[in-house]
Design an enzyme around this catalytic site. Structure first.
Site, PDB file in Angstrom:
ATOM      1  CB  SER A 164      30.226  34.435  50.203  1.00 57.75           C
ATOM      2  OG  SER A 164      31.615  33.750  50.395  1.00 57.75           O
ATOM      3  CD  GLU A 166      35.842  32.903  52.796  1.00 62.64           C
ATOM      4  OE1 GLU A 166      36.422  33.200  53.742  1.00 62.64           O
ATOM      5  OE2 GLU A 166      36.284  31.862  52.197  1.00 62.64           O
ATOM      6  CE1 TYR A 187      32.767  39.324  50.900  1.00 59.32           C
ATOM      7  CE2 TYR A 187      33.353  37.139  51.431  1.00 59.32           C
ATOM      8  CZ  TYR A 187      32.699  38.068  50.471  1.00 59.32           C
ATOM      9  OH  TYR A 187      31.945  37.613  49.530  1.00 59.32           O
ATOM     10  CD  GLU A 224      45.843  42.163  37.022  1.00 59.29           C
ATOM     11  OE1 GLU A 224      46.963  42.138  37.791  1.00 59.29           O
ATOM     12  OE2 GLU A 224      45.439  42.746  36.094  1.00 59.29           O
TER      13      GLU A 224
HETATM   14  P1  NDP Z   1      34.268  41.855  42.574  1.00 55.56           P
HETATM   15  O1  NDP Z   1      35.126  42.477  43.663  1.00 55.56           O
HETATM   16  O2  NDP Z   1      34.933  41.510  41.194  1.00 55.56           O
HETATM   17  O3  NDP Z   1      33.255  43.066  42.160  1.00 55.56           O
HETATM   18  C1  NDP Z   1      32.716  44.008  43.274  1.00 55.56           C
HETATM   19  C2  NDP Z   1      31.912  45.092  42.868  1.00 55.56           C
HETATM   20  O4  NDP Z   1      31.081  45.644  43.708  1.00 55.56           O
HETATM   21  C3  NDP Z   1      32.417  45.982  41.946  1.00 55.56           C
HETATM   22  O5  NDP Z   1      31.646  46.245  40.677  1.00 55.56           O
HETATM   23  C4  NDP Z   1      32.860  47.161  42.779  1.00 55.56           C
HETATM   24  O6  NDP Z   1      32.948  48.514  42.229  1.00 55.56           O
HETATM   25  C5  NDP Z   1      31.352  47.022  43.444  1.00 55.56           C
HETATM   26  N1  NDP Z   1      31.511  47.930  44.618  1.00 55.56           N
HETATM   27  C6  NDP Z   1      32.349  47.891  45.885  1.00 55.56           C
HETATM   28  N2  NDP Z   1      31.856  48.663  46.772  1.00 55.56           N
HETATM   29  C7  NDP Z   1      31.032  49.464  46.250  1.00 55.56           C
HETATM   30  C8  NDP Z   1      29.887  50.288  47.054  1.00 55.56           C
HETATM   31  N3  NDP Z   1      30.401  50.631  48.252  1.00 55.56           N
HETATM   32  N4  NDP Z   1      29.017  50.521  46.481  1.00 55.56           N
HETATM   33  C9  NDP Z   1      28.456  50.038  45.110  1.00 55.56           C
HETATM   34  N5  NDP Z   1      29.284  49.280  44.409  1.00 55.56           N
HETATM   35  C10 NDP Z   1      30.606  48.826  45.229  1.00 55.56           C
HETATM   36  O7  NDP Z   1      33.499  40.666  43.202  1.00 55.56           O
HETATM   37  P2  NDP Z   1      32.864  39.429  42.426  1.00 55.56           P
HETATM   38  O8  NDP Z   1      32.299  39.990  41.155  1.00 55.56           O
HETATM   39  O9  NDP Z   1      33.886  38.464  42.441  1.00 55.56           O
HETATM   40  O10 NDP Z   1      31.632  38.927  43.221  1.00 55.56           O
HETATM   41  C11 NDP Z   1      30.401  39.338  43.024  1.00 55.56           C
HETATM   42  C12 NDP Z   1      29.715  39.407  44.292  1.00 55.56           C
HETATM   43  O11 NDP Z   1      29.589  38.082  44.895  1.00 55.56           O
HETATM   44  C13 NDP Z   1      30.204  40.087  45.691  1.00 55.56           C
HETATM   45  O12 NDP Z   1      29.364  40.260  46.605  1.00 55.56           O
HETATM   46  C14 NDP Z   1      31.004  38.800  46.218  1.00 55.56           C
HETATM   47  O13 NDP Z   1      31.228  39.148  47.529  1.00 55.56           O
HETATM   48  C15 NDP Z   1      30.156  37.636  46.028  1.00 55.56           C
HETATM   49  N6  NDP Z   1      30.943  36.467  45.773  1.00 55.56           N
HETATM   50  C16 NDP Z   1      31.539  36.083  45.097  1.00 55.56           C
HETATM   51  C17 NDP Z   1      32.410  34.930  44.912  1.00 55.56           C
HETATM   52  C18 NDP Z   1      33.482  34.785  43.967  1.00 55.56           C
HETATM   53  O14 NDP Z   1      34.127  33.673  43.981  1.00 55.56           O
HETATM   54  N7  NDP Z   1      33.610  35.534  43.076  1.00 55.56           N
HETATM   55  C19 NDP Z   1      31.869  33.855  45.585  1.00 55.56           C
HETATM   56  C20 NDP Z   1      30.770  34.144  46.509  1.00 55.56           C
HETATM   57  C21 NDP Z   1      30.373  35.450  46.626  1.00 55.56           C
HETATM   58  P3  NDP Z   1      34.497  48.793  41.595  1.00 55.56           P
HETATM   59  O15 NDP Z   1      34.641  48.184  40.208  1.00 55.56           O
HETATM   60  O16 NDP Z   1      34.171  50.016  41.482  1.00 55.56           O
HETATM   61  O17 NDP Z   1      35.429  48.269  42.558  1.00 55.56           O
HETATM   62  P1  GDR Z   2      38.800  33.638  49.049  1.00 59.88           P
HETATM   63  O1  GDR Z   2      39.755  33.942  47.738  1.00 59.88           O
HETATM   64  O2  GDR Z   2      39.389  34.227  50.268  1.00 59.88           O
HETATM   65  O3  GDR Z   2      38.314  32.164  49.018  1.00 59.88           O
HETATM   66  O4  GDR Z   2      37.397  34.678  48.629  1.00 59.88           O
HETATM   67  P2  GDR Z   2      41.288  34.093  47.477  1.00 59.88           P
HETATM   68  O5  GDR Z   2      41.495  33.981  46.307  1.00 59.88           O
HETATM   69  O6  GDR Z   2      41.380  35.632  48.202  1.00 59.88           O
HETATM   70  O7  GDR Z   2      41.866  33.213  48.589  1.00 59.88           O
HETATM   71  C1  GDR Z   2      41.726  31.812  48.633  1.00 59.88           C
HETATM   72  C2  GDR Z   2      42.873  31.078  49.233  1.00 59.88           C
HETATM   73  O8  GDR Z   2      43.851  31.271  49.037  1.00 59.88           O
HETATM   74  C3  GDR Z   2      44.817  31.695  49.933  1.00 59.88           C
HETATM   75  N1  GDR Z   2      46.243  32.256  49.576  1.00 59.88           N
HETATM   76  C4  GDR Z   2      46.080  33.547  49.274  1.00 59.88           C
HETATM   77  N2  GDR Z   2      45.075  34.364  48.747  1.00 59.88           N
HETATM   78  C5  GDR Z   2      45.155  35.735  48.263  1.00 59.88           C
HETATM   79  N3  GDR Z   2      44.352  36.407  48.088  1.00 59.88           N
HETATM   80  N4  GDR Z   2      46.482  36.113  47.929  1.00 59.88           N
HETATM   81  C6  GDR Z   2      47.619  35.134  48.113  1.00 59.88           C
HETATM   82  O9  GDR Z   2      48.624  35.675  47.886  1.00 59.88           O
HETATM   83  C7  GDR Z   2      47.463  33.889  48.765  1.00 59.88           C
HETATM   84  N5  GDR Z   2      48.319  33.166  49.267  1.00 59.88           N
HETATM   85  C8  GDR Z   2      47.290  31.924  49.638  1.00 59.88           C
HETATM   86  C9  GDR Z   2      43.890  32.194  50.945  1.00 59.88           C
HETATM   87  O10 GDR Z   2      44.486  32.197  52.110  1.00 59.88           O
HETATM   88  C10 GDR Z   2      42.610  31.443  50.830  1.00 59.88           C
HETATM   89  O11 GDR Z   2      42.678  30.221  51.596  1.00 59.88           O
HETATM   90  C11 GDR Z   2      36.859  34.587  47.432  1.00 59.88           C
HETATM   91  C12 GDR Z   2      36.221  35.869  47.392  1.00 59.88           C
HETATM   92  O12 GDR Z   2      35.909  35.920  45.847  1.00 59.88           O
HETATM   93  C13 GDR Z   2      35.024  36.108  48.097  1.00 59.88           C
HETATM   94  O13 GDR Z   2      34.527  37.470  47.886  1.00 59.88           O
HETATM   95  C14 GDR Z   2      34.050  35.065  47.992  1.00 59.88           C
HETATM   96  O14 GDR Z   2      33.043  35.187  49.169  1.00 59.88           O
HETATM   97  C15 GDR Z   2      34.783  33.698  48.251  1.00 59.88           C
HETATM   98  O15 GDR Z   2      35.890  33.665  47.357  1.00 59.88           O
HETATM   99  C16 GDR Z   2      34.024  32.639  48.063  1.00 59.88           C
END
Ligand code: NDP
Ligand code: GDR
Length: 375
Positions: A164, A166, A187, A224
């Site tokens: 990520s 992050e 995280y 969401e």
């Molecule tokens: P989501 O939160 O949408 O999905 C996470 C998945 O992990 C779900 O299927 C969840 O299952 C599963 N999970 C959580 N805990 C466990 C566990 N203990 N054992 C097995 N499965 C588990 O994440 P995204 O699809 O957005 O992201 C995918 C990956 O990429 C993650 O590792 C995230 O950290 C990383 N990532 C995401 C980014 C983004 O912008 N979306 C950017 C960079 C990295 P359940 O449905 O049951 O909750």
């Molecule tokens: P992020 O995504 O932390 O970048 O991680 P998120 O959408 O949670 O936050 C983005 C930015 O928005 C600001 N923010 C809020 N965020 C949330 N969730 N809720 C709020 O009400 C709100 N108001 C402002 C946050 O402070 C932040 O700066 C996501 C995840 O998908 C990670 O798993 C992944 O690794 C990184 O993106 C890349």
């Protein structure tokens, strides 16, 4: 969906559980194993791999509610053996034995480790669980791959780790593969550990293991409580008259937001190269949360200032202020580029969430649902 025996999405009791070798069904197909298949990225990656002709096995965790909503549309009953090319199995990244067992049973060619407690703010609330799943979970899976290869000789197996942006945290943009990490949450620190475990298993054991360092990617399937989806859900509900306020935290944070459907292709491309390596995947454009609000509300003729209320509970103990990727390596080596830009992404999400809100409104009007404020 009813998870009775006939509709259970897991196949613990059916074809793949030792009674029937999946290879006998489609011997020429490549086999992928995905952790986190029920998440946003897992669902897009599954669609992508099925389109490429793969057989896809996903590990799902046991939950008291159904957690397969994002993949229900591609699910085919496993009794229909020739058509059911996505198969689900119970496992957990906190349970090493389940990981090894499914590797030995499924015999995948490619393993995508997408599972995570992926919410940054929540990681401050449940830090050791986050570390256990995100950091140690990745280590457990790598170790399962290593021992599986040692026992079976299947050294062609490839591993993808979902890294990520992050991890860059407070290091200023643009961020590339050469940029030092400075994580700002449990995280992010856990993702750094997973990144280095992956590098180490590549160097120590010669495993074909890649880190994708992906910047934020979104979609109508985004969870969401991430800010983009929280905004577009609210826009839909406000437009349709189900809600009037939207409570948010820091609006000045800037993110490099792309479309999840584009990013899963980059994951796959990394595993198709001759040598394993690490790649940044990003749009190379950054926008503030406020800019996202302006485009999302403006698209349906609303002014975000009339609806957004700042609530301190959504501020984080340490924030990541500015992320903007430099994806030149992925572009050059993988030939990857994003297809969906910022405005198109926001509009795609708003369009879907306006339709979603219309469906909710039907239920509210019929008395089947409360028009509750979003959590
Ligand atoms: P989501 O939160 O949408 O999905 C996470 C998945 O992990 C779900 O299927 C969840 O299952 C599963 N999970 C959580 N805990 C466990 C566990 N203990 N054992 C097995 N499965 C588990 O994440 P995204 O699809 O957005 O992201 C995918 C990956 O990429 C993650 O590792 C995230 O950290 C990383 N990532 C995401 C980014 C983004 O912008 N979306 C950017 C960079 C990295 P359940 O449905 O049951 O909750
Ligand atoms: P992020 O995504 O932390 O970048 O991680 P998120 O959408 O949670 O936050 C983005 C930015 O928005 C600001 N923010 C809020 N965020 C949330 N969730 N809720 C709020 O009400 C709100 N108001 C402002 C946050 O402070 C932040 O700066 C996501 C995840 O998908 C990670 O798993 C992944 O690794 C990184 O993106 C890349």
């Amino acid at each position: 969906i009813n998870k009775d025996s006939n509709t259970d999405r897991s196949e613990s009791e059916s074809a793949v559980n030792g009674t029937q070798n999946p290879h006998t069904l489609q011997p020429t197909r490549k086999i992928a194993l995905i952790t986190g298949i029920t998440g946003q990225d897992g669902s897009y990656l599954t669609e992508f791999l099925l389109n490429k002709g793969y057989e896809v096995h996903g590990l799902i965790r046991r939950s008291s509610n159904f957690n397969t909503q994002r993949i229900n549309h591609i699910y085919i009953d496993p009794h229909n053996a020739h058509k059911a090319l996505m198969k689900l199995h119970y496992a957990d990244l906190s349970d090493a034995s389940s990981l090894r067992r499914w590797l030995d049973t499924i015999l995948p060619d490619e393993v995508y480790n997408l599972a995570a407690q992926s919410h940054v703010a929540v990681s401050f609330e449940i830090p050791d669980y986050t570390a256990d799943v995100v950091a140690t979970g990745a280590l457990r899976l790598l170790e399962a791959v290593r021992s599986h290869v040692a026992a079976s000789g299947r050294s062609h197996i490839k591993y993808y780790q979902a890294g990520s942006s992050e991890m860059f945290g407070s290091t200023p943009p643009p961020q590339s593969e050469a940029t030092p990490f400075h994580p700002r949450s449990p995280y992010a620190a856990s993702k750094c550990a997973a990144h280095w475990y992956t590098v180490n298993y590549r160097e120590a054991y010669g495993i074909f293991a890649c880190n994708g360092i992906l910047f934020n990617h979104e979609s109508p399937r985004r969870g969401e409580n991430f800010v983009t989806r929280k905004i577009t859900r609210a826009v839909g509900r406000i437009k349709i008259g189900l809600q009037s306020k939207l409570f948010l935290g820091n609006l000045q944070a800037s993110r490099d937001w792309g479309f999840a459907g584009d990013y899963v292709e980059a994951m796959w491309l990394m595993l198709q190269q001759e040598k394993p390596d690490d790649y940044v995947v990003a749009t190379e454009e950054s926008h503030t949360v406020e800019e996202f609000l302006a485009v999302a509300f403006g698209y349906v003729g609303l002014d975000w200032r009339d609806h957004v209320v700042i609530d301190k509970r959504y501020f984080r103990p340490t924030e990541v202020d500015n992320l903007k990727g430099d994806a030149s390596k992925a572009k050059k080596v993988l030939g990857w580029k994003p297809r969906v830009g910022f405005e198109k992404l926001v509009k795609m999400m708003v369009d879907e969430d306006v339709e979603f809100a219309k469906r909710e409104k039907v239920l509210v009007d019929a008395g089947y649902m409360d028009a509750q404020q979003q959590p």
